[in-house]
Design a protein around this motif. Structure first.
Motif, PDB file in Angstrom:
ATOM      1  N   ARG A   7     -19.086  32.321 -22.050  1.00  0.00           N
ATOM      2  CA  ARG A   7     -17.940  33.191 -21.771  1.00  0.00           C
ATOM      3  C   ARG A   7     -17.555  33.918 -23.059  1.00  0.00           C
ATOM      4  NH1 ARG A   7     -12.341  30.222 -22.205  1.00  0.00           N
ATOM      5  NH2 ARG A   7     -12.830  28.465 -23.564  1.00  0.00           N
ATOM      6  N   THR A   8     -16.845  35.011 -22.913  1.00  0.00           N
ATOM      7  CA  THR A   8     -16.429  35.766 -24.092  1.00  0.00           C
ATOM      8  C   THR A   8     -14.899  35.809 -24.155  1.00  0.00           C
ATOM      9  OG1 THR A   8     -16.600  37.832 -22.848  1.00  0.00           O
ATOM     10  CG2 THR A   8     -18.498  37.245 -24.200  1.00  0.00           C
ATOM     11  N   VAL A   9     -14.400  35.751 -25.383  1.00  0.00           N
ATOM     12  CA  VAL A   9     -12.949  35.772 -25.615  1.00  0.00           C
ATOM     13  C   VAL A   9     -12.691  36.606 -26.878  1.00  0.00           C
ATOM     14  CG1 VAL A   9     -10.913  34.342 -26.131  1.00  0.00           C
ATOM     15  CG2 VAL A   9     -12.740  33.406 -24.718  1.00  0.00           C
ATOM     16  N   PRO A  10     -11.809  37.596 -26.818  1.00  0.00           N
ATOM     17  CA  PRO A  10     -11.484  38.322 -28.052  1.00  0.00           C
ATOM     18  C   PRO A  10     -10.947  37.357 -29.117  1.00  0.00           C
ATOM     19  CG  PRO A  10     -10.543  39.422 -26.136  1.00  0.00           C
ATOM     20  CD  PRO A  10     -11.072  38.096 -25.651  1.00  0.00           C
ATOM     21  N   VAL A  11     -11.309  37.593 -30.376  1.00  0.00           N
ATOM     22  CA  VAL A  11     -10.850  36.691 -31.451  1.00  0.00           C
ATOM     23  C   VAL A  11      -9.330  36.574 -31.427  1.00  0.00           C
ATOM     24  CG1 VAL A  11     -10.799  36.301 -33.945  1.00  0.00           C
ATOM     25  CG2 VAL A  11     -12.850  37.282 -32.879  1.00  0.00           C
ATOM     26  N   VAL A  12      -8.655  37.681 -31.139  1.00  0.00           N
ATOM     27  CA  VAL A  12      -7.189  37.676 -31.183  1.00  0.00           C
ATOM     28  C   VAL A  12      -6.605  36.702 -30.148  1.00  0.00           C
ATOM     29  CG1 VAL A  12      -6.842  39.659 -29.636  1.00  0.00           C
ATOM     30  CG2 VAL A  12      -5.226  39.240 -31.478  1.00  0.00           C
ATOM     31  N   ASP A  13      -7.374  36.402 -29.100  1.00  0.00           N
ATOM     32  CA  ASP A  13      -6.904  35.439 -28.088  1.00  0.00           C
ATOM     33  C   ASP A  13      -7.518  34.050 -28.280  1.00  0.00           C
ATOM     34  OD1 ASP A  13      -5.475  37.445 -26.806  1.00  0.00           O
ATOM     35  OD2 ASP A  13      -7.232  38.056 -25.644  1.00  0.00           O
ATOM     36  N   PHE A  14      -8.518  33.954 -29.149  1.00  0.00           N
ATOM     37  CA  PHE A  14      -9.203  32.660 -29.366  1.00  0.00           C
ATOM     38  C   PHE A  14      -8.256  31.652 -30.023  1.00  0.00           C
ATOM     39  CE2 PHE A  14     -11.584  29.756 -32.086  1.00  0.00           C
ATOM     40  CZ  PHE A  14     -12.580  29.290 -31.247  1.00  0.00           C
ATOM     41  N   VAL A  15      -7.529  32.112 -31.020  1.00  0.00           N
ATOM     42  CA  VAL A  15      -6.591  31.221 -31.721  1.00  0.00           C
ATOM     43  C   VAL A  15      -5.278  31.234 -30.951  1.00  0.00           C
ATOM     44  CG1 VAL A  15      -5.400  30.779 -33.903  1.00  0.00           C
ATOM     45  CG2 VAL A  15      -7.707  31.748 -33.921  1.00  0.00           C
ATOM     46  N   THR A  16      -4.794  30.043 -30.591  1.00  0.00           N
ATOM     47  CA  THR A  16      -3.578  29.987 -29.771  1.00  0.00           C
ATOM     48  C   THR A  16      -2.374  29.434 -30.550  1.00  0.00           C
ATOM     49  OG1 THR A  16      -4.321  27.856 -28.943  1.00  0.00           O
ATOM     50  CG2 THR A  16      -4.838  29.781 -27.586  1.00  0.00           C
ATOM     51  N   GLY A  17      -2.609  28.936 -31.776  1.00  0.00           N
ATOM     52  CA  GLY A  17      -1.514  28.392 -32.571  1.00  0.00           C
ATOM     53  C   GLY A  17      -2.073  27.807 -33.848  1.00  0.00           C
ATOM     54  N   ASN A  18      -1.196  27.177 -34.651  1.00  0.00           N
ATOM     55  CA  ASN A  18      -1.645  26.554 -35.890  1.00  0.00           C
ATOM     56  C   ASN A  18      -2.631  25.435 -35.574  1.00  0.00           C
ATOM     57  OD1 ASN A  18      -1.849  25.513 -38.495  1.00  0.00           O
ATOM     58  ND2 ASN A  18       0.075  24.347 -38.329  1.00  0.00           N
ATOM     59  N   HIS A  19      -3.904  25.608 -35.949  1.00  0.00           N
ATOM     60  CA  HIS A  19      -4.956  24.608 -35.716  1.00  0.00           C
ATOM     61  C   HIS A  19      -5.216  24.394 -34.218  1.00  0.00           C
ATOM     62  CE1 HIS A  19      -7.758  21.945 -37.352  1.00  0.00           C
ATOM     63  NE2 HIS A  19      -7.005  21.001 -37.848  1.00  0.00           N
ATOM     64  N   LYS A  20      -4.991  25.444 -33.423  1.00  0.00           N
ATOM     65  CA  LYS A  20      -5.195  25.339 -31.969  1.00  0.00           C
ATOM     66  C   LYS A  20      -5.994  26.545 -31.501  1.00  0.00           C
ATOM     67  CE  LYS A  20      -0.983  22.921 -30.631  1.00  0.00           C
ATOM     68  NZ  LYS A  20       0.267  23.282 -31.250  1.00  0.00           N
ATOM     69  N   ASN A  21      -6.892  26.304 -30.556  1.00  0.00           N
ATOM     70  CA  ASN A  21      -7.665  27.421 -30.008  1.00  0.00           C
ATOM     71  C   ASN A  21      -8.081  27.105 -28.575  1.00  0.00           C
ATOM     72  OD1 ASN A  21     -10.138  25.860 -30.061  1.00  0.00           O
ATOM     73  ND2 ASN A  21     -10.164  26.178 -32.279  1.00  0.00           N
ATOM     74  N   VAL A  22      -8.835  28.032 -27.987  1.00  0.00           N
ATOM     75  CA  VAL A  22      -9.161  27.907 -26.560  1.00  0.00           C
ATOM     76  C   VAL A  22     -10.391  27.037 -26.294  1.00  0.00           C
ATOM     77  CG1 VAL A  22      -8.201  30.198 -26.032  1.00  0.00           C
ATOM     78  CG2 VAL A  22     -10.646  29.987 -26.540  1.00  0.00           C
TER      79      VAL A  22
END
Ligand SMILES: Cc1cc2nc3c(=O)[nH]c(=O)nc-3n(C[C@H](O)[C@H](O)[C@H](O)COP(=O)(O)OP(=O)(O)OC[C@H]3O[C@@H](n4cnc5c(N)ncnc54)[C@H](O)[C@@H]3O)c2cc1C
Length: 275
Positions: free
Chosen positions: A142-157
């Motif tokens: 799947r593809t995810v824009p980098v800007v949406d990959f990171v969801t918070g401090n030390h958190k991602n998708v």
């Protein structure tokens, strides 16, 4: 440091050799963070080095950066003359607090997966409209824009076992003009704000679009897109709208108030430079 909880190191030659993901597994890239502190919940490291991914592939569509590409390799990259944003690679890498060892071992994927607010490779790839390709353990890529990959401090998708395979930077973004500002509270300290603006040439489209990417001062990247170059007033208004006063990241590298001040100050400098 020695990781005395590790019982096994797997060295696959293809990612699908790891078909079952178990608790205690961790992908090992450059190891610069993994080996920097105890990993009490990790018992098995899966070394990505044997996958043999080509670090950088440039085509007419853009640049494919393998997750395992080393920071030093990206620093040495010289793109075609029309990719005017390539010097931003070095500007962002130079903003990255690191020793000789981290410089030569850390990977672009490892930096993005750490998902720290001051992750300079997140700033770079988000600012250049990068898109991540993710390989889940049991599903289609799947593809995810980098800007949406990171969801918070030390958190991602990333889901358990999901692998970041690569980051694609489109040629359209690499060809834009850019401006960047960065500040750390202490010399050689982590970034308190790292802000990137990109713009088309005036006349390329009506008014030239403007993309502002705010990182380090916020827990995750924040992007403001304008169809044409905004005025100082319009930019300030958009920042007020999209970034509430409590939307800034507070830590030992700067108070939220300081980071908010830097964000407005640099955003206007970038706008004025590109206008
Ligand atoms: C002293 C010190 C100072 C630092 N300062 C900064 C700083 O100022 N700014 C900053 O951004 N970072 C900083 N870092 C952290 C830095 O981000 C990491 O050391 C480095 O970027 C991680 O890259 P690596 O390839 O070594 O990853 P690793 O240490 O190998 O892995 C990091 C994490 O990402 C996971 N991972 C790695 N690759 C993938 C992949 N392809 N798919 C899925 N998961 C993956 C690993 O399982 C692990 O959880 C610092 C680290 C240290 C030790």
């Amino acid at each position: 440091m020695n990781l005395n909880t590790i019982l096994e190191v797997k060295r696959p030659s293809a990612a699908d050799q790891i078909s079952q993901w178990r608790e205690g597994y961790a992908w090992l890239a450059g190891g610069t963070w993994l080996f920097s502190e105890p990993q009490v919940a990790t018992s098995t490291l899966i070394d990505l080095d044997g996958l043999g991914w080509t670090p950088l592939s440039a085509t007419a569509d853009g640049l494919e950066i393998a997750a395992t590409c080393r920071v030093a390799d990206l620093h040495a990259f010289k793109g075609p003359a029309g990719w005017r944003a390539v010097p931003l690679f070095r500007d962002c890498i130079d903003a990255f607090l690191m020793s000789f060892k981290i410089w030569n071992a850390a990977t672009i994927g490892g930096n993005i997966c750490m998902s720290l607010p001051a992750g300079a490779m997140i700033s770079l790839t988000a600012g250049l409209e990068g898109v991540c390709t993710l390989w889940p353990r049991d599903g289609q890529p799947r593809t995810v824009p980098v800007v949406d990959f990171v969801t918070g401090n030390h958190k991602n998708v990333l889901q358990p076992g999901e692998l970041l395979r690569s980051i694609h930077l489109p040629a359209s973004a690499l060809s834009k003009r850019y401006a960047m500002r960065q500040m750390s509270l202490t010399r050689l300290g982590r970034s308190a704000a790292l802000i990137i603006g990109t713009a088309e040439d005036p006349g390329a489209k009506e008014g030239a679009d403007f993309l502002l990417t705010i990182t380090a001062s916020t827990p995750r990247p924040v992007q403001l897109r304008f169809a044409k170059m905004p005025s100082a007033e319009e930019l300030r208004h958009a920042l007020n709208e999209q970034l509430p006063v409590d939307g800034y990241f507070q830590d030992v590298h700067g108070s939220a108030r300081y980071k908010r001040h830097l964000t407005y100050y640099f955003a206007e400098q970038i706008r004025a430079e590109l206008a």
